[in-house]
Scaffold this motif. Structure first.
Motif, short mmCIF file in Angstrom:
data_model
loop_
_atom_site.label_atom_id
_atom_site.label_comp_id
_atom_site.label_asym_id
_atom_site.label_seq_id
_atom_site.Cartn_x
_atom_site.Cartn_y
_atom_site.Cartn_z
N TYR A 96 0.86 -1.17 0.00
CA TYR A 96 0.00 0.00 0.00
C TYR A 96 0.91 1.23 0.00
N LEU A 112 1.17 5.68 0.99
CA LEU A 112 0.65 6.86 1.69
C LEU A 112 1.38 8.10 1.19
N SER A 144 0.16 12.11 7.83
CA SER A 144 -0.84 11.57 6.91
C SER A 144 -2.02 12.53 6.82
N TRP A 176 -4.28 7.76 0.69
CA TRP A 176 -3.70 6.43 0.62
C TRP A 176 -3.94 5.80 -0.75
N VAL A 178 3.57 -0.62 3.88
CA VAL A 178 3.14 0.67 3.32
C VAL A 178 4.37 1.49 2.97
#
Length: 288
Positions: free
Chosen positions: A135, A137, A198, A202, A248
């Motif tokens: 994933y 971010l 963040s 995403w 991530v």
């Protein structure tokens, strides 16, 4: 590769004092989601899915009639028999779970009340197009994400030397103090300038839904009676990382954050958008 933009737009806007997701910020009545969808289209996304409360569907459909881009809807409701006095949605992690069955391809998640910048969409889109199981971010420098009008909630990140996310901790009341130090008034923790934060932007694969589903079940077992508890996306991702189920990557983003946390944020946001339009980054009218 088909990719979807998921716009989380079901929040209550308690600090803003209204439905900030549909607050006009552009010269022709554009809302922040208009700019998000415009940038996502330029970055190679195929469609958008807006996560909304059912009672706001007519408002969103009317606004998006002008948008030259496919838009679908997912609905976030307080199901699972919440306490009668609960008014908050179950949180951002639950919002993404509401997209299960609607989103069946790699997707980018954003908040409806934040302005991210074209470069961020291009970075997420490129990462998802390259494939792989990770994933991703978008990592903003925390000092570029603060509001001059009050505290903000941010997921403060820790990364290793390869920009792999190792920890993300939700800080609920971040603000720069009179001493120049950024700290969380809720916990007293200080956050150094240059730290990654963040903004809930995403990039995921559909495998996320299985992971969230299990964690949400655990959340309900422990927090069902807490009328303020929220199943937050950053916290869920942190739990999945800790369990070794996901990895991530953090993509550094040099854009400045703009958004609508407080009413006072609207004027500088509109001025910034006006400046970007005059500089040619956006057309005077987004949708013909």
């Amino acid at each position: 590769m088909k990719k979807t933009l998921v716009v989380m737009a079901a929040g209550l806007g308690s600090r803003y004092g209204g439905l900030k997701q549909i607050e006009p910020v552009g010269a022709n009545g554009e809302i922040l989601a208009d700019y998000a969808i415009f940038d996502a289209k330029r970055a190679g996304f195929s469609r958008a899915v807006c996560v909304i409360k059912p009672e706001h569907e007519a408002d969103f459909r009317e606004l998006f009639e002008r948008v030259d881009f496919p838009i679908d809807y997912a609905y976030q409701v307080n199901d699972h028999d919440p306490p009668p006095e609960r008014t908050k949605p179950w949180g951002t992690g639950h919002a993404i779970l509401c997209c299960r069955g609607v989103v069946n391809e790699p997707f980018c998640v954003i908040n409806a009340d934040d302005f991210y910048g074209l470069e961020a969409y291009e970075a997420i889109s490129g990462f998802l197009s390259r494939g792989g199981g990770d994933y991703v971010l978008a990592g903003y420098r925390v000092e570029t994400t603060l509001s001059e009008s009050g505290t903000v909630t941010r997921g403060v990140c820790q990364v290793d030397g390869g920009n792999n996310l190792t920890d993300i901790h939700e800080r609920l009341k971040l603000i720069r103090g009179a001493d120049g130090v950024i700290r969380d008034l809720d916990s007293g923790v200080t956050v150094p300038d240059g730290s990654f934060a963040s903004m809930n932007m995403w990039g995921f694969h559909v495998s996320l839904f299985d992971g969230l589903d299990g964690l949400f079940g655990e959340f309900l077992s422990e927090k069902h009676g807490d009328i303020k508890a929220e199943f937050l996306l950053p916290t869920a991702i942190n739990d999945l990382m800790t369990g070794g189920r996901v990895s991530v990557k953090v993509l550094p983003v040099d854009c400045k954050w703009y958004g609508l946390t407080y009413k006072e944020d609207r004027a500088p946001l509109m001025e910034a958008i006006k400046g970007m339009t005059e500089a040619g980054r956006y057309p005077a009218k987004l949708w013909k």
